[in-house]
Design a protein around this motif. Sequence first.
Motif, PDB file in Angstrom:
ATOM      1  N   ASN A  48       0.844  -1.202   0.000  1.00  0.00           N
ATOM      2  CA  ASN A  48       0.000   0.000   0.000  1.00  0.00           C
ATOM      3  C   ASN A  48       0.874   1.245   0.000  1.00  0.00           C
ATOM      4  N   SER A  52       0.412   4.059  -1.555  1.00  0.00           N
ATOM      5  CA  SER A  52      -0.356   5.306  -1.515  1.00  0.00           C
ATOM      6  C   SER A  52      -1.012   5.552  -0.166  1.00  0.00           C
ATOM      7  N   SER A 112      -3.679   4.327   1.252  1.00  0.00           N
ATOM      8  CA  SER A 112      -5.084   4.644   0.985  1.00  0.00           C
ATOM      9  C   SER A 112      -5.923   3.380   1.045  1.00  0.00           C
ATOM     10  N   ASN A 161      -2.874   0.236  -3.012  1.00  0.00           N
ATOM     11  CA  ASN A 161      -2.160   0.138  -4.288  1.00  0.00           C
ATOM     12  C   ASN A 161      -0.751  -0.374  -4.002  1.00  0.00           C
ATOM     13  N   GLU A 211       3.202  -1.754  -4.728  1.00  0.00           N
ATOM     14  CA  GLU A 211       4.314  -1.148  -5.470  1.00  0.00           C
ATOM     15  C   GLU A 211       5.585  -1.957  -5.232  1.00  0.00           C
ATOM     16  N   VAL A 241       4.766   3.379 -10.461  1.00  0.00           N
ATOM     17  CA  VAL A 241       4.417   4.789 -10.660  1.00  0.00           C
ATOM     18  C   VAL A 241       5.482   5.523 -11.475  1.00  0.00           C
ATOM     19  N   ASP A 284      -2.301  13.483  -2.430  1.00  0.00           N
ATOM     20  CA  ASP A 284      -1.450  13.374  -3.611  1.00  0.00           C
ATOM     21  C   ASP A 284      -0.307  12.396  -3.314  1.00  0.00           C
ATOM     22  N   GLN A 285      -0.065  11.472  -4.242  1.00  0.00           N
ATOM     23  CA  GLN A 285       0.938  10.434  -4.014  1.00  0.00           C
ATOM     24  C   GLN A 285       2.327  11.006  -3.823  1.00  0.00           C
ATOM     25  N   TYR A 303      -5.457   3.304   6.965  1.00  0.00           N
ATOM     26  CA  TYR A 303      -4.795   2.459   5.969  1.00  0.00           C
ATOM     27  C   TYR A 303      -4.118   1.292   6.675  1.00  0.00           C
TER      28      TYR A 303
END
Length: 466
Positions: free
Chosen positions: A196, A198, A200, A204, A206, A241, A438-439, A453
């Motif tokens: 996670n 992000s 959130s 998401n 990564e 990203v 904002d990421q 989160y």
Amino acid sequence: KRAYQEYLASEEGKGAPEFKEVQGRLAEVKKKIRRQREATRHQKRGVEVLADPQADPEKLKKALWEFKRSIDLYPDEAGYYYNLGLLQERLNFGAKGPDEETVKSVREKPALLEAPMKSYQTAIEKNGRFLPPYIRLGRMHEWREEPDLAVAVYESALSQGVRPDQIEAREAEARLRSIQRRFFGSVGYTASVDSNLSLSTPANDEFSSGLSANLSYYLIRSPRFQMPLGYVQQTQFYYRVQSYFSSHGFSLGFRHRFLPSISYEFEGRFQTGFAKIGGLVSLLGEGSAALHYAGAFPTQASMEFSYADTSFTNRSTQNTQESRLTLSLSQRLGLQEGDFSLALIDHQTPFSRDNSYQGQQANLGYRYWIRPDLQFQGSGGIFFQNFLYPDTRLGRKRENTLLSYSVGFLYPWNSSATVTVNYRWQRNQSSLGPTVLDQLDILLGRSAALGDYTKRVVSLGVNIAF
């Protein structure tokens, strides 16, 4: 002995005026040999006890008598004094002997080393080409914070005309380099999977990798005064990203230990941050002052105050000033070590007040050497954030509670390289529920008002020190 016996058995010897003198000398030689053989028997009994890591105090005391008796019988053997010194170390410091872990007790009680140091010095006087006592004596001067004397001992060992490939010669050269070196460094690589990134809901995931470098050059390096000049670099690549963030920092510190167990230090640090989008994105200036204690219980304790001012070149509304007061305690018990820290934090964002908060952060850590080449590492923490102003979107103050734990293993590949595997879990619970940020703000640490989160991070790292 044989020459005297042959002379006395010859026809020529029987009538010679020095016949009786030779008889007397032969008797002295026989007596000396008997004493030497008896001394060897005492040495063997003592060495058997010294080689036993489970030997109890009574056996060690008996071995001490055996060694002293062998020296009384044959005082010219350098190895006897060397073995006596090893046993005296054992009696004062246990089976492991004095090392980096017990150096603090040496600082507080320098008399613990006086007896073995005297034994090693005598061994050197008896036979200057016998190198093992040089190494032990030099190390003890190091532990007593007498680097000049340690250097003199190591250089004296190397001046005895020994072979360069001899084990003790190589160790003496290594200790000389260690005492006199001023430059230290390490580089590392880490690969991570973040469930996670992000922060959130929904999450998401990564994939990322990081490169790091940590370099130090000591402008002043002595047992009591140190002034390190440092450089730290950290670059993180995020593949999904398609972004990266890199920071570069310089620091200058001053450390002074004015008592055997108490020291203080000051440090100033300046750091710049770069991102793939936007170029130069942050400038950080930080200063810190700390007081440290080292002893038996706790093994280490410190109180540190730091102040950091961070400005973001392309989003000045997120500029921050943070003050932090941290108490840290650690305790070592054999192969185990635990630590605890508590930090009080005041985080201010003057141009974005809903990111300002006061917080308390507590962490517990535990490490245990399962084997000589494998260490278990675990930690857990809790972080309370009480935001000082209402959220601009929801009109209420936010309160966050961040829970976390990690487990992992450290494997020393060799004397300079280590490999780590780590699993980290985090859950943030916010009184205002999830939030959307904002990421890039998250990556650069520009926002503290995070919502609910959960994340998990698995990482594999390699670090090489030089």
